[in-house]
Design a protein around this motif. Structure first.
Motif, PDB file in Angstrom:
ATOM      1  N   SER A 120       0.866  -1.185   0.000  1.00  0.00           N
ATOM      2  CA  SER A 120       0.000   0.000   0.000  1.00  0.00           C
ATOM      3  C   SER A 120       0.895   1.225   0.000  1.00  0.00           C
ATOM      4  N   PHE A 121       1.029   1.823  -1.157  1.00  0.00           N
ATOM      5  CA  PHE A 121       1.932   2.964  -1.304  1.00  0.00           C
ATOM      6  C   PHE A 121       1.485   3.752  -2.534  1.00  0.00           C
ATOM      7  N   GLN A 122       2.237   4.810  -2.804  1.00  0.00           N
ATOM      8  CA  GLN A 122       1.864   5.640  -3.942  1.00  0.00           C
ATOM      9  C   GLN A 122       2.176   4.933  -5.257  1.00  0.00           C
ATOM     10  N   SER A 123       1.582   5.486  -6.331  1.00  0.00           N
ATOM     11  CA  SER A 123       1.790   4.914  -7.656  1.00  0.00           C
ATOM     12  C   SER A 123       2.765   5.801  -8.428  1.00  0.00           C
ATOM     13  N   LEU A 124       3.667   5.155  -9.142  1.00  0.00           N
ATOM     14  CA  LEU A 124       4.619   5.924  -9.960  1.00  0.00           C
ATOM     15  C   LEU A 124       3.872   6.717 -11.026  1.00  0.00           C
ATOM     16  N   ALA A 125       2.865   6.083 -11.605  1.00  0.00           N
ATOM     17  CA  ALA A 125       2.119   6.731 -12.689  1.00  0.00           C
ATOM     18  C   ALA A 125       1.422   7.985 -12.172  1.00  0.00           C
ATOM     19  N   ASP A 126       0.846   7.857 -10.979  1.00  0.00           N
ATOM     20  CA  ASP A 126       0.156   8.994 -10.374  1.00  0.00           C
ATOM     21  C   ASP A 126       1.150  10.132 -10.126  1.00  0.00           C
ATOM     22  N   GLY A 127       2.307   9.756  -9.586  1.00  0.00           N
ATOM     23  CA  GLY A 127       3.333  10.768  -9.325  1.00  0.00           C
ATOM     24  C   GLY A 127       3.839  11.395 -10.610  1.00  0.00           C
ATOM     25  N   ALA A 128       4.026  10.561 -11.640  1.00  0.00           N
ATOM     26  CA  ALA A 128       4.520  11.080 -12.916  1.00  0.00           C
ATOM     27  C   ALA A 128       3.513  12.047 -13.519  1.00  0.00           C
ATOM     28  N   ASP A 129       2.244  11.669 -13.478  1.00  0.00           N
ATOM     29  CA  ASP A 129       1.199  12.562 -14.027  1.00  0.00           C
ATOM     30  C   ASP A 129       1.229  13.914 -13.315  1.00  0.00           C
ATOM     31  N   LYS A 130       1.358  13.869 -11.985  1.00  0.00           N
ATOM     32  CA  LYS A 130       1.370  15.121 -11.216  1.00  0.00           C
ATOM     33  C   LYS A 130       2.615  15.934 -11.562  1.00  0.00           C
ATOM     34  N   PHE A 131       3.733  15.237 -11.749  1.00  0.00           N
ATOM     35  CA  PHE A 131       4.981  15.931 -12.094  1.00  0.00           C
ATOM     36  C   PHE A 131       4.831  16.635 -13.457  1.00  0.00           C
ATOM     37  N   TYR A 132       4.257  15.925 -14.438  1.00  0.00           N
ATOM     38  CA  TYR A 132       4.132  16.546 -15.767  1.00  0.00           C
ATOM     39  C   TYR A 132       3.117  17.695 -15.758  1.00  0.00           C
TER      40      TYR A 132
END
Lengths: 399, 344
Positions: free
Chosen positions: A156-168
């Protein structure tokens, strides 16, 4: 052996044969565990508290959750209140030690469930959880990176995809040439992270100028930096061990590579980042927790640990440990008998809200929210999503 | 008490056979936690003894045990995962692969002397780890997961570990009591003199390197079965080399029982029993090593032997020659000491 009498030889052979038969008979001795009793329920972790990576803040989170549960009389299992005994072993950032400790926790200490460590060690730990048929509740490993196992590991942790989307989304708010340099470690986590962030970068209209995968412990990044400079990449995505990022950031400064945006996945999330001083200022990080997002138990975590851990990412690690232990203890209380098998079943049926938000597993994964933070004067502040955030600053450290 | 020459010659082998049988039989009665601990101890014993044959008897101080552990471990794991071989065949392949590695490296390594040999073996271990890390077929940095249901575990794995450790002990006994061991010790003590007396130096060193590599590789296969998931950070970690050196040196290199004692002290006494206080364990390990190098450079086992003989030896004025000086153990070549230290 000519001096031995035939009868003595026969006796020796009989004893040997009897012992061999006893040995080959196999055994039914299994771990007694802490099931079906009223004694404390043992949960264990082999975590890195010395060596390359120090995860004391996650351990504090584990301890906080266990202390809180025990202060309330323990966890109710099958109608009986039972205390939780948390066994924490320091694996010195060594994978061999971690494997041996995890096995001793389950086989000798009779731990009914395990809590995770971090990053690549979590992946190595998964194999032990499967082999020992003992549930392992972990965080500190983005959900996309959890390998397909035999169903005993819960991430149970954050998603890379979610983080990447937020970064972009964040990157779109500032002016760059949209060319990206991706530098990752060449382990499973690094490679998967690099591929995922590069793929999402292309989707968001960015160009991958160069991709580099380096072994952990690399000290010379001159060719990587040269590739960034020659391709004119103004966005840097680095996913490496902390000491590698430290070396690269120092060499970027020395070789005058000045990207406009840089995010340090995994590395800039560690407390040691502040030791870079002003050189680290402006670097972005993906966060799993902030004190301004309105997550449950935020105030308690801040009150108890803000003095010990002034940096936001450290407090986030405390929250992460607290969250993992909360989820596990919730499953133990629903298991009915606190055996490894029933705790594992209960974990699958988890539906609760913890310190990181809602938790509900699908295929052993549950995604928690992601945030983007930025280092400034030895502290991290949330810069995205906009709610509760401060404005994005320039990558001052490398300029 | 006097022993007949035959008994005197064979009792160490008989003791080993009896100990192996008893340990093997325990595989059926011990609990899972003890069995797992046993597997770890026995693997360390095999690796430390293999190192002991090379360094203690042959004078080739290796820092490359990790390379052979990794070769054996990966050979067994990759055969299981990619070819679907049964585990006995995978285990059998491990020493073969490790011996091949030893044979391949021997041409270069056996030309090196002293510190250069040590550094050469360390470089090979590090290079092999880097190679595996970048070898996609072997799982790269994330490693290989063995099919849990297809590998032995619990009592069965323990019994395999007993046999591997027994093989290592038997080889050490052979090196201790055979003419081959004497020639090896002669090379260790004075290579030009040994060569001058007609000892084939390179051939004897190769004859020590190959079985030492094979035993270490075999232990690597057992470790792979125990770990289930192997990665360059686990089975190829340089810590295997360092532990082998530490255990043999602490126990007593060049002796048969020294590494056994070293494994018990270093792994069970320090690493395992103090695992909840890792920093303390590291500090004690460091102090112990310094104390041993300073006060008992031959290790703990020879020290214990001397102390025992001093306690049990003739009192002053008894008229019998003093046998308690300990000098024999320090200076006599292997195989020539009195029976009292036969296993030393």
């Amino acid at each position: 052996m000519r001096t031995l009498r035939p009868s003595l030889r026969l006796a020796c052979a009989t004893v040997c044969a009897a012992l061999l038969v006893a040995g080959c008979a196999g055994n039914d001795t299994s771990s007694a565990g802490s099931a079906n009793s009223t004694g404390p329920i043992v949960i264990g972790t082999s975590i890195s508290l010395s060596g390359n990576t120090v995860l004391a803040s996650i351990k504090d989170g584990y301890q906080l959750a266990v202390d809180k549960a025990n202060a309330a009389g323990g966890v109710t299992v099958g109608g009986v209140k039972r205390k939780i005994k948390l066994v924490v072993l320091d694996n010195r950032s060594d994978t061999n030690t971690m494997v041996q400790q995890v096995r001793s926790l389950v086989l000798s200490d009779h731990a009914v469930a395990l809590l995770g460590s971090c990053c690549q060690q979590n992946i190595d730990m998964q194999g032990q959880a499967d082999a020992l048929k003992t549930p392992l509740m972990m965080g500190a490993l983005p959900v996309e990176l959890l390998p397909k196992g035999k169903g005993y590991t819960w991430d149970s942790f954050q998603s890379l995809a979610d983080g990447a989307d937020k970064f972009y989304e964040l990157a779109d708010t500032t002016s760059t040439n949209k060319k990206i340099l991706v530098v990752t470690s060449n382990d499973a986590q690094g490679k998967s992270t690099g591929q995922l962030w590069a793929g999402l970068g292309k989707k968001n209209g960015y160009t991958i100028a160069s991709t580099k995968a380096v072994p952990t412990g690399t000290t010379d990044f001159s060719d990587v930096i040269q590739s960034g400079k020659s391709t004119g990449a103004q966005v840097l995505i680095a996913s490496m061990a902390p000491q590698d990022c430290f070396a690269m950031w120092k060499q970027m400064k020395a070789l005058a590579y000045k990207p406009k945006l840089a995010i340090g996945l995994q590395c800039a999330q560690t407390p040691g980042w502040s030791s870079l001083g002003t050189l680290g200022d402006g670097t972005l990080v993906q966060l799993n927790w902030t004190d301004s997002a309105g997550l449950p138990d935020t105030q308690m975590i801040v009150d108890k640990f803000a003095k010990k851990y002034p940096a936001l990412n450290d407090l986030g690690s405390v929250a992460l440990g607290y969250h993992e232990a909360q989820v596990l203890m919730n499953a133990i209380s629903r298991s009915g008998d606190a055996t490894a098998a029933s705790v594992n079943k209960a974990l699958a049926a988890t539906d609760m809200t913890s310190a990181l938000g809602p938790v509900k597993f699908t295929a052993n994964k549950s995604t928690t929210p992601s945030f983007i933070g930025q280092w400034e004067n030895g502290r991290i502040q949330q810069v995205w999503p906009a709610k509760g955030a401060v404005p994005l600053k320039s990558l001052a450290g490398l300029r | 008490m006097t022993l007949t020459p035959t008994l005197r010659r064979w009792w160490p082998a008989a003791a080993l056979l009896l100990a192996t049988t008893v340990c093997f039989a325990l595989g059926g009665v011990l609990d899972n936690g003890t069995l797992d601990l046993g597997v770890t101890l026995l693997c360390y014993l095999a690796i430390a003894q293999a190192w002991n044959i090379l360094a203690g008897f042959g004078g080739l101080v290796s820092l490359g045990s990790a390379a052979f552990v990794a070769t054996g471990g990966y050979a067994a794991a990759l055969l299981l995962v990619h070819t679907g071989l049964s585990w006995p065949l995978a285990v059998a392949a491990a020493p073969v692969a490790a011996m091949l590695l030893a044979l391949l490296l021997s041409a270069a390594l056996l030309r090196l002397r002293g510190d250069y040999f040590s550094i050469g073996t360390l470089a090979i271990a590090i290079a092999l780890q880097a190679l595996i890390r970048n070898w996609d077929w072997a799982g790269g940095a994330s490693g290989v997961t063995l099919p849990v249901d297809a590998v032995p575990s619990g009592g069965n794995l323990y019994q395999i570990a007993v046999l591997v450790a027994a093989l290592a002990m038997a080889l050490t006994l052979y090196a201790r009591h055979s003419a081959f061991g004497l020639r090896l010790a002669a090379i260790r003590d004075n290579e030009p003199a040994a060569a001058g007396l007609g000892v084939a130096v390179r051939r004897h060193q190769l004859a020590a390197l190959l079985p030492a590599g094979a035993i270490t590789g075999l232990a690597g296969a057992v470790i792979a079965f125990q770990f289930v998931v192997i990665s360059p950070d686990s089975v190829a970690s340089v810590s295997w080399s360092l532990n082998a050196v530490l255990m043999a040196v602490v126990g007593g290199m060049g002796t048969v029982l020294g590494p056994l004692l070293g494994v018990a002290v270093v792994y069970y006494g320090l690493t395992r029993e103090l695992q909840s206080q890792q920093t303390l364990s590291l500090v004690i390990e460091g102090i112990l090593l310094i104390a041993i190098v300073r006060f008992a450079p031959q290790g703990v086992w020879p020290l214990l032997c001397r102390a025992t003989r001093r306690l049990l030896g003739p009192r002053p004025g008894s008229g019998r020659p003093a046998a308690d000086s300990g000098k024999e153990t320090e200076t006599a070549p292997p195989g020539t000491e009195p029976l009292a230290v036969d296993l030393a």
